[in-house]
Design a protein around this motif. Sequence first.
Motif, PDB file in Angstrom:
ATOM      1  N   SER A  71     -17.560 -14.328 -29.854  1.00 38.23           N
ATOM      2  CA  SER A  71     -18.048 -15.051 -31.030  1.00 38.23           C
ATOM      3  C   SER A  71     -19.564 -15.013 -31.042  1.00 38.23           C
ATOM      4  O   SER A  71     -20.205 -15.327 -30.039  1.00 38.23           O
ATOM      5  N   PRO A  72     -20.160 -14.633 -32.158  1.00 41.34           N
ATOM      6  CA  PRO A  72     -21.625 -14.532 -32.209  1.00 41.34           C
ATOM      7  C   PRO A  72     -22.296 -15.901 -32.257  1.00 41.34           C
ATOM      8  O   PRO A  72     -21.740 -16.872 -32.751  1.00 41.34           O
ATOM      9  N   VAL A  73     -23.501 -15.936 -31.724  1.00 42.20           N
ATOM     10  CA  VAL A  73     -24.349 -17.130 -31.782  1.00 42.20           C
ATOM     11  C   VAL A  73     -25.579 -16.695 -32.569  1.00 42.20           C
ATOM     12  O   VAL A  73     -26.452 -16.019 -32.036  1.00 42.20           O
ATOM     13  N   VAL A  74     -25.619 -17.047 -33.867  1.00 41.53           N
ATOM     14  CA  VAL A  74     -26.674 -16.511 -34.727  1.00 41.53           C
ATOM     15  C   VAL A  74     -27.547 -17.580 -35.378  1.00 41.53           C
ATOM     16  O   VAL A  74     -28.451 -17.243 -36.130  1.00 41.53           O
ATOM     17  N   PRO A  85     -19.294 -19.143 -26.695  1.00 41.70           N
ATOM     18  CA  PRO A  85     -19.600 -18.727 -25.318  1.00 41.70           C
ATOM     19  C   PRO A  85     -21.100 -18.771 -25.021  1.00 41.70           C
ATOM     20  O   PRO A  85     -21.920 -18.453 -25.881  1.00 41.70           O
ATOM     21  N   ALA A  86     -21.423 -19.163 -23.790  1.00 42.99           N
ATOM     22  CA  ALA A  86     -22.823 -19.157 -23.345  1.00 42.99           C
ATOM     23  C   ALA A  86     -23.257 -17.709 -23.153  1.00 42.99           C
ATOM     24  O   ALA A  86     -22.556 -16.915 -22.517  1.00 42.99           O
ATOM     25  N   LEU A  87     -24.400 -17.338 -23.702  1.00 43.95           N
ATOM     26  CA  LEU A  87     -24.886 -15.969 -23.568  1.00 43.95           C
ATOM     27  C   LEU A  87     -25.374 -15.675 -22.158  1.00 43.95           C
ATOM     28  O   LEU A  87     -25.391 -14.528 -21.722  1.00 43.95           O
ATOM     29  N   PHE A  88     -25.798 -16.704 -21.433  1.00 45.74           N
ATOM     30  CA  PHE A  88     -26.252 -16.551 -20.049  1.00 45.74           C
ATOM     31  C   PHE A  88     -25.445 -17.485 -19.160  1.00 45.74           C
ATOM     32  O   PHE A  88     -25.549 -18.706 -19.285  1.00 45.74           O
ATOM     33  N   ASP A  89     -24.652 -16.925 -18.253  1.00 47.75           N
ATOM     34  CA  ASP A  89     -23.809 -17.737 -17.383  1.00 47.75           C
ATOM     35  C   ASP A  89     -24.619 -18.688 -16.514  1.00 47.75           C
ATOM     36  O   ASP A  89     -24.183 -19.801 -16.236  1.00 47.75           O
TER      37      ASP A  89
END
Length: 174
Positions: A71-74, A85-89
């Motif tokens: 899912s994009p985070v825009v 989802p977190a882009l950086f774990d």
Amino acid sequence: MSVLTGADIEAVTVPIQVMPQFPGFNSPVYGAMATDRVRFVGDLVAIVVAESRYIAEDALELIEVDYDPISPVVSFADAQDPSLPALFDDVGENVIYRVESIHGDDIDQAFSAADVIVKETLSQSRQANVPMETRGAIAHYEPATGDLIYHVATQSPRAADTTWPPISITRSTT
């Protein structure tokens, strides 16, 4: 000719963490190239090093990348949505920093005394990580003159100080 991936580059570089650390600030650690996750359109996934542009372009056409979409985070609203989802774990969320401060009069008192109240949601357009400014470069060595011609997309090829000496390449005849 060589094709390098994020894992190849990760093996010979150190991770990037450009933001300063202070309490409450989430500073993600990431590599110069994508390894297991592509985070934005234009994120670098492979580098081709070749003796000519034509060989490099032919090699690029042979590279296949298999993406599993997430899912994009825009937007700012998306970044605050814990279901995305977190882009950086290592950060665990998509918000780098939160701060709240109150200044001036009591907010409830100010609204109750206002003649007009305007309620509006404003949004900011995406301003970074756009593919128009890629990290591409092409180098060409001219054996007859010993010149190395290097074309790179950058905003600052050298400091504004014009007293810096130009880059010098020395050719060995042995």
